[in-house]
Design an enzyme around this catalytic site. Structure first.
Site, mmCIF file in Angstrom:
data_model
loop_
_atom_site.group_PDB
_atom_site.id
_atom_site.type_symbol
_atom_site.label_atom_id
_atom_site.label_comp_id
_atom_site.label_asym_id
_atom_site.label_seq_id
_atom_site.Cartn_x
_atom_site.Cartn_y
_atom_site.Cartn_z
ATOM 1 N N ASN A 380 -135.556 17.174 -11.988
ATOM 2 C CA ASN A 380 -135.294 15.895 -11.351
ATOM 3 C C ASN A 380 -135.050 14.779 -12.353
ATOM 4 O O ASN A 380 -133.939 14.316 -12.525
ATOM 5 C CB ASN A 380 -136.459 15.514 -10.442
ATOM 6 C CG ASN A 380 -136.413 14.055 -10.020
ATOM 7 O OD1 ASN A 380 -135.408 13.608 -9.484
ATOM 8 N ND2 ASN A 380 -137.457 13.308 -10.294
ATOM 9 N N GLU A 381 -136.101 14.361 -13.044
ATOM 10 C CA GLU A 381 -136.001 13.178 -13.900
ATOM 11 C C GLU A 381 -136.608 13.502 -15.262
ATOM 12 O O GLU A 381 -137.288 12.688 -15.872
ATOM 13 C CB GLU A 381 -136.757 12.018 -13.240
ATOM 14 C CG GLU A 381 -136.316 10.643 -13.671
ATOM 15 C CD GLU A 381 -136.985 9.556 -12.835
ATOM 16 O OE1 GLU A 381 -136.276 8.707 -12.289
ATOM 17 O OE2 GLU A 381 -138.233 9.571 -12.725
#
Length: 657
Positions: A380-381
């Site tokens: 995701n991040e």
């Protein structure tokens, strides 16, 4: 509305007409060069990012009305309470008791169930719902449960309003000693925002309950496990190009044990494993100890929603790393087989033939046709060397077996500095497909960065502007507002995304939804409560852009100059030239749209989104205080004089050849 307000509306409505033709010597010149049409624009340019934050799934888009229906919360009786009686001596002894058991459960995925012991007829208990239960007068609600009985043959459910008056009821009956599912439909006679559901047993004995549910019959497309209609309608009206799911940070989890595992979210909803939501206690100022994920809204439903919206599906998978803002727990590189296998099996679930194991599961759930998956997010991040090492393992396996699937990778949580710069250098070297950038920044940042992609490497990886929202006070501040200032500055930034369609492939605002009584994060695109919903000014900016994106970039000047931000595109499907102009100024702005290299004639469709007040917001009582207005204007070849309203977003769809 007061007379003065009516006059103001009339003045602003007529402004483009009454000022055109006046002295245009100070007019801004918007020059559109259709003779030199540029790069193709991705058909998935502006889309939706959904994450189960702010009670966006359970209690929101997924309209189950019973909280903790499977008794799998950390405190298994969360949401459940006995009805206590009173006498002249005080609190009466209850007529029964509730307890949680695990012996011989309904299934092993959700091993807890409720044992109801009835000592005297008339024993009652109730469920709180998600900040209450919202029901519509004249509505139908499916009451169901798995029941196993040692004595009682029936259980009655009664919906009551805030004053305790019954507004609808239904009965399940005919129980025996084996687990079976029973259902009936309750019809309500009043609209209540915070109703209560009470369960009554009139026979002495024991009763086991699991998957106790109250679910609206009238869902999106009338599906039995369907989605909340008004919320899906808002999404549908946006015309999104893609749907990114299921998050965000919930993909990672605080720990790998609580990461999102897509395989536990498909199949029979009674066998989907409930887990804690990662946003349960992220913020001290907005704790949500009752925030869990039932996965009634799972990967099948996400794919189905994307199909309903006409949007490309973009699932994000855990890459063997928990959230780096929390534990940063990481699976060893030589222990990634399970994670990679999840990705390969997901492709089969989405696209595989019905005689493949996971394609068969999709077909059994009701969708034999493939979902046409073309891209997957790996992590995701994330950032750093640990992430890159794990991406390489994923890329090697996925590209070998599915070269048609593009992989989306992360550039970290910030739009500049480290680790952003080093991650981009790595992705260029590795020739990554698409890089996900995130920007939660002040409104002024969005104005200053409208030209962010003008000088990006045109031959490098493509960009996914995966999460962005103007923060009017500060990142994660509970005082952030969804006002017109945040929305119009995002619009100015989005003109730069569109002008650079050869670099930017996709873009989505975040977060998407928030329950007014149960949010953790502000700002948010759509707000809802138990019955109502509305789009913010930010929502309408996203809608206007997603509904008016062309197929090819058209050069336009100026791009960003003295509060004027522009973009242009050619819609080859409808033979229209689309010109967008943002006036970030408190005064009307005379302008000349000069059309070069294209034949135009007739009436252009005009969409205007404007407010002279940068602090203007929408609300439940005034859901369209800031909303698009439609009009038409005659357009001719050459120069066309217009006036842009104060603080406005204006879109011209011009018939063209």
């Amino acid at each position: 509305m007061p007379r003065r307000s009516w006059l103001s509306v009339l003045f602003l409505t007529l402004l483009p007409i009454c000022l055109v033709g006046q002295d245009q010597k100070n007019a801004a010149v918007i020059s559109v060069d259709a003779a030199h049409v540029g790069a193709a624009i991705s058909p998935a340019m502006f889309g939706i990012f959904f994450e189960d934050i702010n009670f966006g799934a359970d209690g929101g888009l997924y309209p189950e009305l019973v909280k903790n229906r499977s008794f799998e919360f950390q405190e298994p009786l969360t949401g459940w309470h006995e009805v206590m009686g009173f006498s002249s001596k005080g609190l009466d002894r209850p007529k029964g008791e509730l307890g949680i058991r695990t012996e011989d459960p309904l299934n092993q995925s959700n091993p807890h169930y409720l044992k109801v012991r009835v000592y005297e007829p008339g024993y009652a208990f109730w469920n709180t719902g998600y900040r209450g239960i919202g029901v519509e007068g004249g509505g139908e609600y499916r009451f169901s449960a798995y029941v196993r009985s040692a004595g009682p043959k029936a259980i009655r459910a009664a919906l009551t309003d805030e004053g305790g008056h019954e507004i609808g009821s239904g009965k399940l009956e005919g129980f025996d000693g084996a687990w079976k599912r029973y259902e009936t439909v309750i019809r309500t006679n009043a609209t209540v925002q915070h109703a209560r559901i009470t369960f009554l047993v009139d026979e002495v004995g024991q009763l086991d309950l699991d998957m106790v549910s109250l679910f609206p019959v009238d869902t999106w497309k009338h599906r039995p496990n369907g989605l909340r209609k008004d919320l899906v309608q808002l999404l549908y009206d946006m015309h999104p190009g893609f749907l990114r799911f299921p998050g965000g940070c919930i993909v990672e989890g605080r720990l790998l044990a609580t990461r999102y595992r897509w395989k536990t979210t498909v199949g029979d909803i009674a066998e989907r494993r409930t887990i804690i939501n990662r946003w349960n206690d992220e913020f001290d100022f907005r704790p949500a100890p009752d925030y869990f994920q039932s996965f009634g809204l799972g990967f099948y439903e996400y794919f189905q929603l994307a199909e309903d919206l006409g949007a490309a599906p973009l699932p994000i998978l855990n890459c063997g790393m928990a959230c780096q803002f929390n534990s940063s727990e990481t699976a060893a590189v030589d222990q990634l087989d399970e994670y990679v296998r999840d990705a390969l099996d997901l492709i089969e679930f989405a696209n595989g033939p019905v005689n493949s194991p996971w394609g068969k599961m999709r077909a059994q759930m009701g969708h034999p046709e493939p979902f046409h998956l073309t891209m997957i997010g790996v992590g995701n991040e994330q950032w750093g060397s640990r992430y890159v090492d794990r991406y390489k393992v994923f890329a090697a396996a996925l590209k070998a077996q599915h070269p048609e699937i593009k992989l989306v990778v992360a550039a970290g949580p910030f739009p500049t500095g480290e680790p952003f710069d080093s991650m981009w250098a790595t992705w260029r070297t590795l020739k990554a497909d698409i890089v996900d950038e995130h920007y939660y920044m002040a409104p002024e940042w969005f104005l200053a960065n409208s030209g962010r992609y003008d000088h990006y490497d045109r031959s490098g990886p493509k960009v996914f502007a995966g999460e962005y929202a103007a923060q009017t006070v500060g990142v994660t501040s509970g005082d952030n507002r969804n006002n017109w200032k945040s929305a119009i500055t995002e619009a100015a930034f989005m003109t730069g995304l569109e002008r650079n369609g050869d670099v930017v492939q996709m873009a989505s605002y975040a977060p998407l939804m928030a329950h007014a009584d149960a949010w953790q994060w502000k700002p948010d695109e759509i707000w809802f409560d138990n019955l109502r919903s509305y789009g913010t000014p930010d929502y309408y900016v996203q809608k206007v852009f997603a509904s008016n994106v062309g197929t090819r970039v058209v050069p336009v000047t100026p791009q960003a100059e003295a509060g004027l931000y522009t973009s242009a595109s050619l819609d080859e499907r409808n033979h229209e030239l689309i010109v967008k102009a943002i006036n970030y100024s408190p005064t009307p702005r005379p302008a000349e749209i000069r059309l070069n290299g294209i034949h135009v004639s007739g009436a252009a469709k005009v969409t205007t989104l404007a407010s002279a007040d940068l602090n203007a917001e929408n609300s439940f009582d005034h859901p369209t205080a800031v909303a698009p207005e439609s009009s038409t204007v005659e357009v001719k070849a050459g120069t066309n004089a217009v006036v842009l309203r104060p603080y406005s977003v204006t879109v011209y769809r011009i018939p063209a050849q």
